[in-house]
Design a protein around this motif. Structure first.
Motif, PDB file in Angstrom:
ATOM      1  N   ARG A  38       0.727  -1.326  -0.157  1.00  0.00           N
ATOM      2  CA  ARG A  38       0.156  -0.170  -0.108  1.00  0.00           C
ATOM      3  C   ARG A  38       0.772   1.099  -0.216  1.00  0.00           C
ATOM      4  O   ARG A  38       0.602   2.469  -0.796  1.00  0.00           O
ATOM      5  N   ARG A  83       8.427  -7.045  -5.446  1.00  0.00           N
ATOM      6  CA  ARG A  83       8.124  -7.989  -4.381  1.00  0.00           C
ATOM      7  C   ARG A  83       9.793  -8.572  -3.880  1.00  0.00           C
ATOM      8  O   ARG A  83       9.927  -8.902  -2.623  1.00  0.00           O
ATOM      9  N   ASP A 154      -4.681 -10.474  -7.756  1.00  0.00           N
ATOM     10  CA  ASP A 154      -3.624 -11.179  -6.690  1.00  0.00           C
ATOM     11  C   ASP A 154      -3.641 -12.677  -6.853  1.00  0.00           C
ATOM     12  O   ASP A 154      -2.488 -13.251  -6.919  1.00  0.00           O
TER      13      ASP A 154
HETATM   14  O1  C5P Z   1      -3.782  -6.987   2.951  1.00  0.00           O
HETATM   15  P1  C5P Z   1      -3.946  -5.880   2.132  1.00  0.00           P
HETATM   16  O2  C5P Z   1      -5.428  -5.574   1.591  1.00  0.00           O
HETATM   17  O3  C5P Z   1      -3.597  -4.588   2.789  1.00  0.00           O
HETATM   18  O4  C5P Z   1      -3.265  -5.899   0.670  1.00  0.00           O
HETATM   19  C1  C5P Z   1      -3.061  -4.863  -0.181  1.00  0.00           C
HETATM   20  C2  C5P Z   1      -2.570  -5.626  -1.379  1.00  0.00           C
HETATM   21  O5  C5P Z   1      -1.125  -5.800  -1.505  1.00  0.00           O
HETATM   22  C3  C5P Z   1      -3.219  -6.834  -2.056  1.00  0.00           C
HETATM   23  O6  C5P Z   1      -4.409  -6.693  -2.637  1.00  0.00           O
HETATM   24  C4  C5P Z   1      -2.086  -7.450  -2.549  1.00  0.00           C
HETATM   25  O7  C5P Z   1      -2.048  -7.245  -3.943  1.00  0.00           O
HETATM   26  C5  C5P Z   1      -0.925  -7.064  -1.966  1.00  0.00           C
HETATM   27  N1  C5P Z   1      -0.232  -7.969  -1.034  1.00  0.00           N
HETATM   28  C6  C5P Z   1       0.633  -8.911  -1.545  1.00  0.00           C
HETATM   29  N2  C5P Z   1       1.448  -9.568  -1.028  1.00  0.00           N
HETATM   30  C7  C5P Z   1       1.318  -9.760   0.512  1.00  0.00           C
HETATM   31  C8  C5P Z   1       0.452  -8.505   1.229  1.00  0.00           C
HETATM   32  C9  C5P Z   1      -0.319  -8.029   0.226  1.00  0.00           C
HETATM   33  O8  C5P Z   1       0.847  -8.888  -2.720  1.00  0.00           O
HETATM   34  N3  C5P Z   1       2.101 -10.447   1.359  1.00  0.00           N
END
Ligand code: C5P
Length: 193
Positions: A38, A83, A154
């Motif tokens: 975020r 990532r 996702d």
């Molecule tokens: O968990 P949250 O809704 O705050 O995550 C926001 C976005 O961050 C998710 O929709 C996802 O795309 C990404 N995310 C991810 N890997 C993680 C945590 C979050 O790809 N470990």
């Protein structure tokens, strides 16, 4: 060896609340890894440069919880270089004594494959939209499409897609109160320790 709890699942499934409650219960550290994505999304500009320069202050911005920030996060989270830049920080966080709870999308599969406990927390789409709407004070109908779009992106991306680890316990919280879900998670953590 520190105890690690990995919690994954789709948006607004209750995983954040469960993660926070487990951490409080056991005196563990907690990292909401969604905040990293975020913050990078909210910084704008080149996401790879943003990931390189990320600092704790960036995670404290108060505009990171909105639906727009969630969508921006999901877009930058599909970039493999973004990532990759976050892996060491998350693994280092997980190694803290006496233990840590990390929640996200790829914790059990990629970041902490050796976690002692892995939960994949889910709930039906309508319940998730209602929970998030209550949190944000907005309309659940508008949120439903947003959540579905984000989850689809996702789950479909090739870099660390959202999916349960093979050894994760699937936790469907659709028909549970959050207190019931937390109590069950605490019980599973005790069994795993
Ligand atoms: O968990 P949250 O809704 O705050 O995550 C926001 C976005 O961050 C998710 O929709 C996802 O795309 C990404 N995310 C991810 N890997 C993680 C945590 C979050 O790809 N470990």
């Amino acid at each position: 060896m520190p105890f690690t709890i990995a919690i994954d699942g789709p948006a607004a499934s209750g995983k954040g609340t469960i993660a926070r409650s487990l951490a409080r219960h056991f005196g563990f550290h907690h990292l909401d890894t969604g905040l990293l994505y975020r913050a990078i999304g909210a910084m704008g500009g080149d996401p790879v440069a943003a990931a390189r320069s990320l600092t704790p202050a960036d995670l404290a911005r108060d505009d990171l919880r909105t639906a727009e920030a969630g969508q921006a996060a999901s877009r930058v989270a599909a970039i493999p270089e973004v990532r990759a830049l976050l892996v060491d920080f998350q693994r280092g966080f997980a190694r803290q004594d006496p233990g840590a709870v990390l929640d996200g999308r790829d914790i059990g599969t990629v970041i902490c494959p050796d976690a002692q406990l892995k939960l994949y927390v889910t709930a039906c789409d309508e319940v998730r939209a209602q929970r998030r709407a209550a949190e944000l004070g907005v309309d659940a109908g508008d949120l439903l499409a947003e959540l579905r779009e984000r989850d689809a992106r996702d789950a479909a991306r090739s870099a660390s897609p959202m999916r349960p680890a093979d050894d994760a316990l699937i936790f469907d919280t659709s028909d549970m109160t959050i207190d019931e879900a937390v109590a069950l998670a605490v019980a599973r953590a005790r069994e795993a320790g």
